[in-house]
Design an enzyme around this catalytic site. Structure first.
Site, PDB file in Angstrom:
ATOM      1  CG  ASP A  86      -1.845   1.245   1.276  1.00  0.00           C
ATOM      2  OD1 ASP A  86      -2.794   1.241   0.541  1.00  0.00           O
ATOM      3  OD2 ASP A  86      -1.878   2.025   1.919  1.00  0.00           O
ATOM      4  CD  GLU A 125      16.491 -14.142   2.540  1.00  0.00           C
ATOM      5  OE1 GLU A 125      16.110 -14.915   3.553  1.00  0.00           O
ATOM      6  OE2 GLU A 125      17.061 -13.079   2.951  1.00  0.00           O
TER       7      GLU A 125
END
Length: 537
Positions: A201, A261
């Site tokens: 956001d 990752e």
């Protein structure tokens, strides 16, 4: 087949949890309610869901003011409910994206309570604090998006704090490395729980200008964008210094490194800047966000020329990134009304969905868009949105697009056994899911049919785009991927359109896409009012 990652060309269904399904009769939707309706979502043919905030919050801005990033607000359920939601969605083949509101917190967050207590506590520099001007007024002219100044006085510190949104949403100081790390640690918490992506956001609001320079004035004729009307003073400025700072790029690289990752996760950034298309291009790519979206197609501008110009400008600026398109969400008037007027034709919703799902990029579809829901009229006494309450009656706020999903015609639309937090309007009850499931040619049936059609057209999911130079009211382009060429054309008017199109003889009409279908011949194309056409070359 394509080796593209799942998010590239994905259709993402946005769920506003307060208004999707209430499971316990308190009138507010919740995570168990979402779980109950995931079979329906999967049946649409979408690839993923995006769930708006469900974290602990005092709900001043309905969850976009977070008090605890690592817990579910009891209003919505528990962490165990969220884990079950993830497992259920994955079993149904749906990816799960969650909102992350990184630029600001709630005033009730423990970080802010500590930060405001003094000027020398361990978190004293975690928020944007500034001394007053010599006359006691705020340090500069920055404005809040929700109206008025962006600075709030805090007597404990005898300083102002910055809030780009509500005064109860203080901005974090991302110039502090500890804030960045704490934010990334919160993101890791949800990645470890198995989410497939993040919708970020207001991601370009993380950093502010260190020098606190005044924003320059904007000429009256340019006071537009993101639905701002001239009566909102936010539109009076170029917002060069309170957001979209160059330091944000390095933080996005840190965020991307963390996400890399985890296999097959994606970040989608919400971007609202002075040149949102340029910022989208800058913020997306191999080392930054996977996708970005802005507000160009969330405005009242409904024309083939506007869509074509937006696509053309973005394609010119975005060389490495990937766009994500949206024509409705929880912050703007529903597209059936915004672009279709007070009495939109029944098939318009399907045509608009097909249009946006045919552009190069991924797509966010807001709940109820597949039903063709119009904007709801909410009387002032029932308004919940602080934005609408502040600007009534010139701007009625965002409640009209946030009303509960109508699952059936009776009993509050099947949304709740209690009293809904916002009313379910009669015009929505007539368009309920149960009725549209049984009606051939309904907006819902057309939406499903188009997404089935789209899955069989690699060019519409992953291909390049080449706009065809045609005057309003027709939008036409060619998508191409791995030797497949698909021509798409849409009529943005209620009147039939006939136009010559060079090269039509090289294409063969495609059927089964659910739209009111046009006709292709060697001389050109003929499109019915608000109709569309697809052809393979």
């Amino acid at each position: 087949m394509s080796t593209a990652p799942w998010w590239r060309g994905a259709v993402i269904y946005q769920i506003y949890p307060r208004s999707f399904q209430d499971s316990n009769g308190d009138g507010i939707g919740d995570l168990p309610g979402i779980i109950q309706r995931l079979d329906y979502v999967a049946s649409l043919g979408v690839d993923a869901i995006w769930i708006s905030p469900f974290f602990r919050s005092p709900m001043a801005d309905f969850g976009y003011d977070i008090a605890d990033y690592r817990d579910v607000d009891p209003m919505f359920g528990t962490l165990a409910d969220f884990d079950l939601l993830i497992a259920t969605a994955h079993r149904l083949g749906l990816k799960v994206i969650i909102d992350q509101v990184l630029s600001h917190t709630s005033i009730e967050h423990a970080w802010f309570k500590e930060s405001r207590s003094s000027r020398d506590n361990p978190k004293a520099d975690w928020y944007v604090w500034a001394d007053p001007s010599p006359d006691g007024t705020p340090p500069n002219n920055w404005l809040s998006l929700f109206g008025g100044g962006a600075w709030q006085w805090e007597p404990r510190r005898e300083q102002y704090f910055l809030h780009n949104f509500l005064a109860s949403q203080p901005d974090l100081n991302f110039h502090n490395p500890d804030v960045q790390q704490a934010t990334l640690d919160n993101v890791r918490f949800w990645l470890d729980r198995g989410v497939d992506g993040l919708r970020l956001d207001a991601i370009n609001f993380c950093f502010h200008d260190r020098q606190l320079r005044n924003n320059p004035a904007k000429p009256a004729e340019l006071r537009t964008g993101r639905g701002f009307s001239p009566d909102n003073p936010y539109a009076y400025q170029y917002h060069w210094y309170n957001n979209t700072q160059p330091e944000n790029l390095e933080f996005l690289q840190r965020l991307r490194a963390l996400m890399d990752e985890y296999p097959e996760v994606a970040a989608l950034g919400e971007i609202s800047s002075e040149d949102s298309l340029a910022t989208m291009a800058e913020y997306t790519g191999p080392e930054r966000l996977h996708m970005g979206y802005s507000f160009e197609l969330l405005t009242p501008d409904f024309s083939a020329a506007h869509v074509a110009t937006t696509v053309r400008e973005l394609e010119a600026k975005m060389s490495a990134g990937w766009p994500c398109w949206s024509i409705s969400n929880h912050d703007v008037q529903r597209v059936a009304t915004r672009w279709g007027g007070a009495n939109p034709p029944p098939h318009l919703a399907a045509t608009l969905s097909a249009m946006v799902c045919s552009l190069r990029g991924s797509v966010c579809v807001y709940q109820g868009e597949e039903l063709g829901l119009p904007e709801a009229e909410i009387p002032f006494e029932l308004l919940q949105d602080p934005y609408g309450i502040a600007f009534w009656p010139n701007f009625k706020g965002r409640d009209g697009c946030r009303t509960p999903m109508p699952w059936q015609a009776l009993d509050q639309g099947g949304f709740t056994a209690g009293h809904p937090w916002l009313p379910v309007p009669d015009c929505h009850l007539r368009l309920n899911v149960q009725a549209q499931e049984a009606e051939a040619g309904s907006a819902l049936q057309r939406f499903r049919q188009f997404l089935r059609f789209r899955r069989e057209q690699p060019a519409l999911r992953w291909g390049t785009v080449q706009l065809i130079e045609i005057a309003d009211p027709v939008l036409a382009f060619v998508r191409e991927h791995a030797g497949q060429r698909v021509l798409a054309a849409f009529n943005f008017s209620a009147q039939p359109q006939r136009l010559s199109l060079p090269g039509c003889a090289d294409f063969v009409s495609l059927h089964g896409h659910g739209l009111v279908e046009g006709r292709l011949d060697q001389g050109g194309i003929e499109l019915p009012g608000f109709g569309g056409l697809f052809a393979r070359g």
